[in-house]
Write an enzyme that holds these catalytic residues in place. Structure first.
Site, short mmCIF file in Angstrom:
data_model
loop_
_atom_site.label_atom_id
_atom_site.label_comp_id
_atom_site.label_asym_id
_atom_site.label_seq_id
_atom_site.Cartn_x
_atom_site.Cartn_y
_atom_site.Cartn_z
N PHE A 1 0.83 -1.20 0.00
CA PHE A 1 0.00 0.00 0.00
C PHE A 1 0.86 1.24 0.00
O PHE A 1 2.05 1.22 0.34
CB PHE A 1 -0.96 0.00 1.20
CG PHE A 1 -0.28 0.14 2.55
CD1 PHE A 1 -0.12 1.39 3.14
CD2 PHE A 1 0.20 -0.98 3.22
CE1 PHE A 1 0.50 1.52 4.38
CE2 PHE A 1 0.81 -0.86 4.46
CZ PHE A 1 0.98 0.39 5.04
N CYS A 2 0.24 2.35 -0.40
CA CYS A 2 0.89 3.66 -0.40
C CYS A 2 -0.21 4.71 -0.30
O CYS A 2 -1.35 4.38 0.04
CB CYS A 2 1.73 3.85 -1.67
SG CYS A 2 0.78 3.74 -3.20
N THR A 3 0.09 5.95 -0.59
CA THR A 3 -0.90 7.02 -0.42
C THR A 3 -2.09 6.86 -1.36
O THR A 3 -3.25 6.85 -0.91
CB THR A 3 -0.24 8.39 -0.66
OG1 THR A 3 0.90 8.52 0.17
CG2 THR A 3 -1.23 9.52 -0.37
#
Length: 306
Positions: free
Chosen positions: A199-201
């Site tokens: 996951f990331c922003t």
């Protein structure tokens, strides 16, 4: 029709006269071989609609962060989606009291997010993804639907992670995304028999990360569709601790997608939490608890040498 109704409800709930600016983030991996020719048109449509932010055009696709009033954003999206390559572009929205960006940039780059792995071509096929509600269900029950433990892997930089991340996440304290491929390959054995969710922003880094992990032999890896911001939008802050760092003046958004009191130090660019802002070392525009000790040490060394 259902999509329009859903978006209308979200606007009514989240946007108000006190938050007139619409902030959008979007990306898409797609073959885009006329970026140089399209750059003037992108700049013109953004300037005509008083938008600010950044649009990155690359042979592998588009990545954008823009803000403007509702009708200005809608006009830009209508223009962009008239191009068949971007008709299905998915956009994440949040709202703010003022324009979060200071200028309008349209950049040409080799990659829309730099990883320095040219063999990774997301437009040729995406890694499997898990949507927010399904991920929450997995985390609620402690495993995926096949009984494997679920491990969250953060693909963001260390300073972003410090603002907030999922519970029990794996964080390798990288300082730039180009470090991720090597570190995840070195720790491959740690994930045997487990389901990994990157996951990331907003989804762009974790999408590339998941494809790389597939390429080096990870058997069960997913990307979080839409990243943290989409997770906040769909399910709130369940299994998440803190806020989400964003790259504009707001610094961080809460699980309610509202601006928080977290700020960034102008002297060293470190993230400064509300608790840290109480420290006498925090002087807006000059120092914070992260850089003040170094500043004092440098001053002392300079005085001793004089």
């Amino acid at each position: 029709m259902l999509t329009i109704q859903r978006l209308t409800v979200e606007y009514a709930i989240m946007q108000s006269p006190q938050t007139p600016y619409v902030n959008i983030a979007a990306y898409k991996f797609i073959s885009f071989d006329d970026t140089a020719e399209k750059r003037p048109a992108f700049l013109e449509i953004c300037q005509r609609n008083n938008l600010r932010g950044t649009v990155i055009l690359s042979p592998e696709g588009i990545n954008l962060f823009l803000a403007g009033l509702r009708h200005e954003i809608d006009a830009f999206l209508a223009w962009l989606r008239a191009d068949a390559r971007f008709t299905d572009l998915i956009v994440k929205e949040s709202y703010s009291e003022k324009q979060p960006f200071t200028r309008m940039l349209v950049k040409l780059k080799a990659e829309i997010i730099t990883m320095k792995h040219p063999l990774i071509k997301p437009e040729l096929g995406r890694a499997p993804f898990v949507e927010a509600r399904e991920l929450k269900r997995w985390l609620d029950q402690g495993h995926d639907d096949e009984g494997r433990p679920v491990v969250m892997v953060d693909t963001r930089n260390g300073f972003e992670v410090d603002v907030g991340t999922f519970d029990n996440t794996v964080d390798y304290r990288i300082s730039k995304f180009t470090e991720f491929p090597q570190v995840i390959e070195e720790h491959k054995a740690d994930f045997e028999g487990k389901t990994v969710v990157t996951f990331c922003t907003g989804g762009i880094r974790c999408e590339k990360a998941a494809i790389h992990m597939q390429n080096i032999g990870y058997d069960h890896v997913y990307q979080l569709e839409g990243g943290i911001l989409k997770y906040f939008e769909d399910v709130g802050g369940a299994h998440y601790n803190g806020d989400c760092f964003v790259f504009d003046y707001r610094t961080a958004l809460s699980p309610e997608l509202k601006e928080t009191q977290t700020v960034q130090c102008f002297a060293c660019r470190a993230v400064v939490t509300p608790r840290e802002q109480i420290s006498p070392d925090y002087v807006p525009g000059k120092s914070c608890p992260h850089c003040a000790p170094r500043q004092r040490a440098a001053q002392q060394a300079s005085s001793a040498a004089a």
